[in-house]
Design a protein around this motif. Structure first.
Motif, PDB file in Angstrom:
ATOM      1  N   LEU A 184      21.692 -15.253  45.909  1.00  0.00           N
ATOM      2  CA  LEU A 184      21.096 -14.380  44.904  1.00  0.00           C
ATOM      3  C   LEU A 184      19.964 -13.564  45.540  1.00  0.00           C
ATOM      4  N   PHE A 185      19.993 -12.253  45.312  1.00  0.00           N
ATOM      5  CA  PHE A 185      18.922 -11.367  45.766  1.00  0.00           C
ATOM      6  C   PHE A 185      18.087 -10.988  44.554  1.00  0.00           C
ATOM      7  N   ILE A 217      11.827  -8.595  48.623  1.00  0.00           N
ATOM      8  CA  ILE A 217      13.041  -9.280  48.173  1.00  0.00           C
ATOM      9  C   ILE A 217      13.064 -10.723  48.696  1.00  0.00           C
ATOM     10  N   VAL A 218      13.512 -11.627  47.852  1.00  0.00           N
ATOM     11  CA  VAL A 218      13.814 -12.981  48.325  1.00  0.00           C
ATOM     12  C   VAL A 218      15.299 -13.263  48.089  1.00  0.00           C
ATOM     13  N   VAL A 219      15.829 -14.096  48.951  1.00  0.00           N
ATOM     14  CA  VAL A 219      17.227 -14.500  48.854  1.00  0.00           C
ATOM     15  C   VAL A 219      17.245 -15.996  48.579  1.00  0.00           C
ATOM     16  N   GLU A 220      17.985 -16.368  47.568  1.00  0.00           N
ATOM     17  CA  GLU A 220      18.055 -17.776  47.180  1.00  0.00           C
ATOM     18  C   GLU A 220      19.480 -18.301  47.310  1.00  0.00           C
ATOM     19  N   SER A 221      19.564 -19.589  47.553  1.00  0.00           N
ATOM     20  CA  SER A 221      20.862 -20.266  47.489  1.00  0.00           C
ATOM     21  C   SER A 221      21.237 -20.478  46.022  1.00  0.00           C
ATOM     22  N   GLU A 222      22.466 -20.936  45.815  1.00  0.00           N
ATOM     23  CA  GLU A 222      22.909 -21.223  44.441  1.00  0.00           C
ATOM     24  C   GLU A 222      22.047 -22.288  43.771  1.00  0.00           C
ATOM     25  N   THR A 223      21.443 -23.147  44.596  1.00  0.00           N
ATOM     26  CA  THR A 223      20.609 -24.218  44.037  1.00  0.00           C
ATOM     27  C   THR A 223      19.135 -23.817  43.954  1.00  0.00           C
ATOM     28  N   ASP A 261      17.129 -22.569  46.341  1.00  0.00           N
ATOM     29  CA  ASP A 261      16.292 -22.678  47.543  1.00  0.00           C
ATOM     30  C   ASP A 261      16.086 -21.304  48.179  1.00  0.00           C
ATOM     31  N   LEU A 262      14.875 -21.069  48.656  1.00  0.00           N
ATOM     32  CA  LEU A 262      14.584 -19.806  49.322  1.00  0.00           C
ATOM     33  C   LEU A 262      15.211 -19.801  50.716  1.00  0.00           C
ATOM     34  N   LEU A 263      16.078 -18.813  50.986  1.00  0.00           N
ATOM     35  CA  LEU A 263      16.766 -18.743  52.277  1.00  0.00           C
ATOM     36  C   LEU A 263      16.175 -17.674  53.186  1.00  0.00           C
ATOM     37  N   ASP A 319      16.300 -23.378  59.392  1.00  0.00           N
ATOM     38  CA  ASP A 319      17.427 -24.320  59.387  1.00  0.00           C
ATOM     39  C   ASP A 319      18.722 -23.729  58.847  1.00  0.00           C
ATOM     40  N   VAL A 320      18.675 -22.464  58.398  1.00  0.00           N
ATOM     41  CA  VAL A 320      19.927 -21.849  57.920  1.00  0.00           C
ATOM     42  C   VAL A 320      20.274 -20.602  58.739  1.00  0.00           C
ATOM     43  N   ARG A 321      19.643 -20.457  59.910  1.00  0.00           N
ATOM     44  CA  ARG A 321      19.983 -19.313  60.766  1.00  0.00           C
ATOM     45  C   ARG A 321      21.353 -19.516  61.379  1.00  0.00           C
ATOM     46  N   GLY A 322      21.992 -18.393  61.753  1.00  0.00           N
ATOM     47  CA  GLY A 322      23.312 -18.477  62.387  1.00  0.00           C
ATOM     48  C   GLY A 322      24.450 -18.681  61.401  1.00  0.00           C
TER      49      GLY A 322
END
Lengths: 150, 150
Positions: free
Chosen positions: B2-3, B54-60, B62-64, B93-96
């Protein structure tokens, strides 16, 4: 030399400066009357407190050059502001007289006044003279300037 | 993913992302409580219609990642608007995982929506991976990105 914010009646002269340039001539349209888009752009710039479209005049009121200074707020650098210089042009017949240097020095001083932590700009790799000009004024080419044109 | 535009309560998490970086750790201060300057910066960005943090979040939830998009009006390019991307960070921890690519593609799409003619950014020459990343997404390193730090 006098530095002042551009007024609406300066727009045709500024666009003439922008168009009289190796790269600018490919992308500007300095017809008479000028396309309304330039005036709309001027109004948007003029009402934005973070934008300063500047003209430089001689003592006799002739337009010598122009630049645009934008102050951009970021969270980075502890919530700092950057000053960004763009659209620097000097009238063709007065180039080589040190006007450009005075313009950039003025912009740096203005950036200090507005508490920016950095002054930044990008310069086209097709303008090697410009690169050397900015380096002499203290700028470091530490970054790649990347563009994606639509 | 989500953006969304960042809210005031996102500021500490965003600053944590900015600080968790080779270059960012030298210039940020992610203490608790956070220096007030970060909140002041957020408010200035948030009230400016030409700025989108802008922030990007996971479905749960969490800020990605985060990025800032600025829309800058110029007279150049027939009174055109440029979109400028800055302060791109992805949680370590979510790079790549392709999140960065999705973020930049989102920013490009957003720039189209807002009728920008160009998307631009500068990337530090100390980040060669970033240069290749942006080139793959269609950016051309046509310019030198010059900085003068006070």
């Amino acid at each position: 030399m006098l530095f002042r914010k551009a007024a609406r009646q300066d727009v045709p002269s500024i666009v003439k400066l922008l168009a009289n340039d190796k790269l600018g001539q490919l992308r500007e349209n300095d017809t008479d009357p000028l396309p309304e888009a330039y005036y709309n752009a001027f109004e948007a710039i003029n009402k934005d407190p973070n934008q300063e479209l500047i003209v430089v005049e001689s003592e006799t009121g002739d337009l010598l050059g122009t630049l645009q200074l934008s102050f951009i707020q970021y969270l980075t650098y502890r919530g700092g502001i950057r000053a960004q210089i763009e659209a620097v042009r000097i009238r063709e017949d007065v180039r080589g007289e040190g006007i450009g240097q005075k313009m950039i020095e003025w912009a740096i001083e203005r950036a200090r006044e507005r508490k920016a932590h950095t002054v930044q700009l990008t310069t086209d790799k097709q303008r090697p003279d410009a690169l050397r000009f900015y380096e002499k004024l203290g700028f470091i080419a530490s970054h790649e300037g990347m563009k994606l044109h639509f």
